[in-house]
Design an enzyme around this catalytic site. Structure first.
Site, PDB file in Angstrom:
ATOM      1  N   GLY A  11       0.782  -1.238   0.000  1.00 18.22           N
ATOM      2  CA  GLY A  11       0.000   0.000   0.000  1.00 18.22           C
ATOM      3  C   GLY A  11       0.810   1.282   0.000  1.00 18.22           C
ATOM      4  O   GLY A  11       0.327   2.322   0.450  1.00 18.22           O
ATOM      5  N   SER A  12       2.028   1.261  -0.542  1.00 17.88           N
ATOM      6  CA  SER A  12       2.811   2.507  -0.544  1.00 17.88           C
ATOM      7  C   SER A  12       2.207   3.543  -1.508  1.00 17.88           C
ATOM      8  O   SER A  12       2.268   4.754  -1.234  1.00 17.88           O
ATOM      9  CB  SER A  12       4.286   2.247  -0.882  1.00 17.88           C
ATOM     10  OG  SER A  12       4.425   1.823  -2.208  1.00 17.88           O
ATOM     11  N   ASN A  13       1.597   3.093  -2.563  1.00 14.16           N
ATOM     12  CA  ASN A  13       0.922   4.056  -3.454  1.00 14.16           C
ATOM     13  C   ASN A  13      -0.330   4.625  -2.793  1.00 14.16           C
ATOM     14  O   ASN A  13      -0.630   5.814  -2.940  1.00 14.16           O
ATOM     15  CB  ASN A  13       0.574   3.387  -4.794  1.00 14.16           C
ATOM     16  CG  ASN A  13       1.783   3.312  -5.700  1.00 14.16           C
ATOM     17  OD1 ASN A  13       2.214   4.324  -6.260  1.00 14.16           O
ATOM     18  ND2 ASN A  13       2.367   2.130  -5.819  1.00 14.16           N
ATOM     19  N   MET A  89      -3.865  -6.949  -6.941  1.00 18.04           N
ATOM     20  CA  MET A  89      -3.318  -7.971  -7.827  1.00 18.04           C
ATOM     21  C   MET A  89      -4.382  -8.948  -8.333  1.00 18.04           C
ATOM     22  O   MET A  89      -4.191 -10.157  -8.350  1.00 18.04           O
ATOM     23  CB  MET A  89      -2.154  -8.697  -7.133  1.00 18.04           C
ATOM     24  CG  MET A  89      -1.016  -7.760  -6.746  1.00 18.04           C
ATOM     25  SD  MET A  89      -0.520  -6.594  -8.054  1.00 18.04           S
ATOM     26  CE  MET A  89       0.961  -7.388  -8.639  1.00 18.04           C
ATOM     27  N   ARG A  90      -5.510  -8.391  -8.742  1.00 17.14           N
ATOM     28  CA  ARG A  90      -6.561  -9.214  -9.345  1.00 17.14           C
ATOM     29  C   ARG A  90      -6.966  -8.593 -10.674  1.00 17.14           C
ATOM     30  O   ARG A  90      -6.965  -7.364 -10.802  1.00 17.14           O
ATOM     31  CB  ARG A  90      -7.801  -9.269  -8.449  1.00 17.14           C
ATOM     32  CG  ARG A  90      -7.538  -9.724  -7.038  1.00 17.14           C
ATOM     33  CD  ARG A  90      -8.837  -9.849  -6.273  1.00 17.14           C
ATOM     34  NE  ARG A  90      -9.704 -10.821  -6.916  1.00 17.14           N
ATOM     35  CZ  ARG A  90      -9.558 -12.130  -6.803  1.00 17.14           C
ATOM     36  NH1 ARG A  90      -8.606 -12.633  -6.071  1.00 17.14           N
ATOM     37  NH2 ARG A  90     -10.370 -12.945  -7.427  1.00 17.14           N
ATOM     38  N   ASN A 106      -5.130   2.374 -13.175  1.00 17.16           N
ATOM     39  CA  ASN A 106      -4.167   1.393 -12.667  1.00 17.16           C
ATOM     40  C   ASN A 106      -2.759   1.966 -12.803  1.00 17.16           C
ATOM     41  O   ASN A 106      -2.464   2.692 -13.764  1.00 17.16           O
ATOM     42  CB  ASN A 106      -4.266   0.098 -13.477  1.00 17.16           C
ATOM     43  CG  ASN A 106      -3.328  -0.972 -12.940  1.00 17.16           C
ATOM     44  OD1 ASN A 106      -3.209  -1.156 -11.727  1.00 17.16           O
ATOM     45  ND2 ASN A 106      -2.653  -1.677 -13.830  1.00 17.16           N
ATOM     46  N   HIS A 108       1.191   0.777 -13.170  1.00 18.57           N
ATOM     47  CA  HIS A 108       1.954  -0.413 -13.552  1.00 18.57           C
ATOM     48  C   HIS A 108       3.443  -0.053 -13.580  1.00 18.57           C
ATOM     49  O   HIS A 108       3.826   0.962 -14.172  1.00 18.57           O
ATOM     50  CB  HIS A 108       1.478  -0.906 -14.921  1.00 18.57           C
ATOM     51  CG  HIS A 108       2.129  -2.194 -15.301  1.00 18.57           C
ATOM     52  ND1 HIS A 108       1.732  -3.402 -14.771  1.00 18.57           N
ATOM     53  CD2 HIS A 108       3.179  -2.454 -16.114  1.00 18.57           C
ATOM     54  CE1 HIS A 108       2.509  -4.358 -15.264  1.00 18.57           C
ATOM     55  NE2 HIS A 108       3.393  -3.809 -16.072  1.00 18.57           N
TER      56      HIS A 108
END
Ligand code: GAR
Length: 189
Positions: A11-13, A89-90, A106, A108
């Site tokens: 959860g750093s973002n 990650m889904r 998202n 990436h």
């Protein structure tokens, strides 16, 4: 504007977005954090900042769409305008993409279209490329392929280890993601 941030892990973002909002640099609020993993450190971050959490195990449902239907119902009931995937990650099904078409972001850790998939930093490092990067894109039905909102290159240095490269990529993510969210919100509102 109400955001829902989706996380599966560290959860750093998520934290970077919380911090930018706390400095009032973004006209939005995180109304919910949605999580699929009871062990995610992101849950502690949500708790620390008083952000309501929706933690539902996908394993409880007979298929992915049944899981997503419950989540979409919650998002709609909470008037969520944008979905921000931050290390979730889904892979979302077309059902979810349709429910929030053009409003799912998202991040990436590569310069897309290079190195799609779940291990982008490692894949780029092992491929010995000179440059990789970070991409924020709008989510469509096709994995890691939707319209790109922002991208930034990151050079792979001669002495880089996988860890040092990861560290620099994450640092870029933490500034790029809030900028991209701001861009999407101003475009859509
Ligand atoms: C981030 O590097 C993000 O780009 C990546 O997972 C990490 C999550 O870190 N996402 C993907 O690889 C999606 N395909 P965080 O939990 O510390 O934000």
């Amino acid at each position: 504007m109400n955001l829902a941030v989706f996380c599966s892990g560290f959860g750093s973002n998520f934290q970077a977005i919380i911090d930018v909002l706390a400095r009032k640099k973004l006209d939005a609020r995180i109304a919910l954090m949605v999580c699929d993993n009871p062990k995610a450190f992101a849950l502690k971050r949500a708790h620390r900042h008083g952000i309501p959490v929706v933690l539902i195990s996908p394993g409880l449902f007979e298929n992915r769409q049944a899981y997503e239907k419950v989540i979409v119902g919650i998002l709609k009931s909470q008037d969520i305008g944008f979905v921000v995937l931050a290390g979730f990650m889904r892979i979302l099904t077309p059902y979810f993409v349709k429910a929030y078409r053009g409003r799912i972001l998202n991040i990436h850790p590569s310069y897309l279209p290079s190195f799609k998939g779940a291990h982008a930093i490692r894949d780029a490092f092992e491929a010995k490329v000179k440059t990789t990067g970070v991409t924020v894109h709008i989510v469509t039905e096709k994995l890691d392929s939707g319209p790109i909102l922002l991208q930034k290159k990151v050079n792979v240095l001669k002495n880089d280890t996988l860890e040092s490269l990861e560290k620099r990529i994450h640092a870029v993510e933490h500034t790029l993601y809030p900028q991209a969210i701001k861009k999407l919100i101003s475009r859509k509102s």
